[in-house]
Design an enzyme around this catalytic site. Structure first.
Site, short mmCIF file in Angstrom:
data_model
loop_
_atom_site.label_atom_id
_atom_site.label_comp_id
_atom_site.label_asym_id
_atom_site.label_seq_id
_atom_site.Cartn_x
_atom_site.Cartn_y
_atom_site.Cartn_z
N LYS A 13 28.26 27.82 2.05
CA LYS A 13 27.34 28.94 1.82
C LYS A 13 26.60 28.78 0.50
O LYS A 13 25.39 28.96 0.43
CB LYS A 13 28.09 30.28 1.82
CG LYS A 13 28.81 30.59 3.11
CD LYS A 13 29.47 31.96 3.08
CE LYS A 13 30.58 32.13 2.08
NZ LYS A 13 31.80 31.33 2.36
N ARG A 127 37.12 19.71 -4.03
CA ARG A 127 35.99 20.29 -4.75
C ARG A 127 36.32 20.44 -6.25
O ARG A 127 37.43 20.80 -6.61
CB ARG A 127 35.66 21.66 -4.15
CG ARG A 127 34.48 22.35 -4.80
CD ARG A 127 33.76 23.23 -3.82
NE ARG A 127 34.30 24.58 -3.81
CZ ARG A 127 33.74 25.58 -3.12
NH1 ARG A 127 32.67 25.38 -2.38
NH2 ARG A 127 34.27 26.77 -3.14
N ARG A 162 39.29 24.98 -9.28
CA ARG A 162 39.45 26.43 -9.46
C ARG A 162 40.88 26.85 -9.15
O ARG A 162 41.54 26.25 -8.33
CB ARG A 162 38.50 27.17 -8.50
CG ARG A 162 37.11 27.31 -9.05
CD ARG A 162 36.09 27.81 -8.06
NE ARG A 162 36.57 28.72 -7.02
CZ ARG A 162 35.79 29.18 -6.04
NH1 ARG A 162 34.52 28.84 -5.99
NH2 ARG A 162 36.26 29.98 -5.12
P1 AMP Z 1 34.18 32.96 -3.11
O1 AMP Z 1 33.75 32.18 -4.28
O2 AMP Z 1 33.03 33.61 -2.36
O3 AMP Z 1 35.08 32.19 -2.16
O4 AMP Z 1 35.05 34.20 -3.65
C1 AMP Z 1 36.21 33.99 -4.43
C2 AMP Z 1 37.14 35.20 -4.31
O5 AMP Z 1 36.47 36.37 -4.78
C3 AMP Z 1 37.59 35.54 -2.90
O6 AMP Z 1 38.71 34.77 -2.48
C4 AMP Z 1 37.93 37.03 -3.05
O7 AMP Z 1 39.15 37.20 -3.73
C5 AMP Z 1 36.83 37.51 -3.99
N1 AMP Z 1 35.62 37.98 -3.25
C6 AMP Z 1 34.39 37.42 -3.27
N2 AMP Z 1 33.53 38.12 -2.50
C7 AMP Z 1 34.25 39.13 -1.95
C8 AMP Z 1 33.94 40.19 -1.06
N3 AMP Z 1 32.71 40.35 -0.54
N4 AMP Z 1 34.94 41.04 -0.73
C9 AMP Z 1 36.18 40.92 -1.24
N5 AMP Z 1 36.55 39.95 -2.09
C10 AMP Z 1 35.59 39.04 -2.46
#
Ligand code: AMP
Length: 213
Positions: A13, A127, A162
């Site tokens: 994404k 990654r 990460r």
């Molecule tokens: P990402 O980088 O998008 O994978 O997000 C990393 C982490 O942030 C996820 O594993 C969730 O803990 C939190 N997170 C990001 N976006 C959301 C969302 N829309 N709703 C709930 N938690 C989120």
């Protein structure tokens, strides 16, 4: 353009969003990036979100809706936006629908990036992300390594894995995705807004999106 990018963690994404911003100046809005920034800065939001994120759990809907309610009002969104990692639950999708109606904003569509789980697991464990919060360039030690191992090409800061990209956290994130986020494809299909794309290559995804617009 005004798009939602749906798909599991590691589906691409962020990569697709970055490439689409170059097409017409639409901004990428990544709730994950916003939350990581808040954790780094030690804000109230960051303190509340930190433990959920480390465990691979979703942050509560009300915190996310608070962030997005403000973010979508910012001036740069007037050119268009690419929602990357939001919405992630049915309640978030329903609240977003109400919010957009209030703001008189129409979505073009929601793109579902479809990638097999084994491909995702491999991508996420390999990654690496630039540790400089201003940069956050993404590398992959197998398919897109930095020129010097462990050093960002763009800014020279160390690249890191990460906290939520250990095998255990990734597995948890994928289970959470299946349970809470995968149902959003059906939600947007019923809204007549779904574009599903086989996402093993980001070129193919960008092509599918730009030709549908
Ligand atoms: P990402 O980088 O998008 O994978 O997000 C990393 C982490 O942030 C996820 O594993 C969730 O803990 C939190 N997170 C990001 N976006 C959301 C969302 N829309 N709703 C709930 N938690 C989120």
């Amino acid at each position: 353009m005004r798009l939602i990018l749906l798909g599991a963690p590691g589906a691409g994404k962020g990569t697709v969003a970055k490439r689409l911003t170059a097409v017409d100046g639409s901004v990428q809005i990544s709730t994950g990036d916003i939350l990581r920034g808040a954790v780094r800065d030690g804000t109230e939001l960051g303190k509340k979100a930190d433990a959920f994120m480390k465990a691979g759990d979703l942050v509560p809907d009300e915190l996310i809706m608070g962030i997005m309610g403000e973010r979508l009002l910012e001036e740069d969104c007037s050119k268009g936006f690419l929602l990357d990692g939001f919405p992630r639950t049915i309640p978030q999708a329903k609240e977003l629908k109400v919010l957009l109606e209030k703001l008189n904003i129409t979505l073009d569509f929601a793109v579902n990036l479809d990638v097999p789980r084994d491909v995702i697991l491999d991508r996420l464990t390999t990654r690496r992300t630039c540790s400089n919060s201003e940069c956050q360039a993404i590398y992959n030690i197998k398919s897109m390594p930095s020129k010097v191992d462990g050093v960002c090409d763009k800014c020279g800061s160390p690249t890191i894995q990460r906290d939520d990209e250990t095998e255990e956290a990734i597995s948890k994130r994928l289970d959470t995705y299946e349970e809470k986020t995968a149902p959003l494809a059906k939600f947007y299909e019923e809204e007549g807004l779904l574009l599903s794309v086989n996402a093993t290559s980001s070129d193919a995804v960008v092509e599918a999106i730009t030709s549908k617009l």
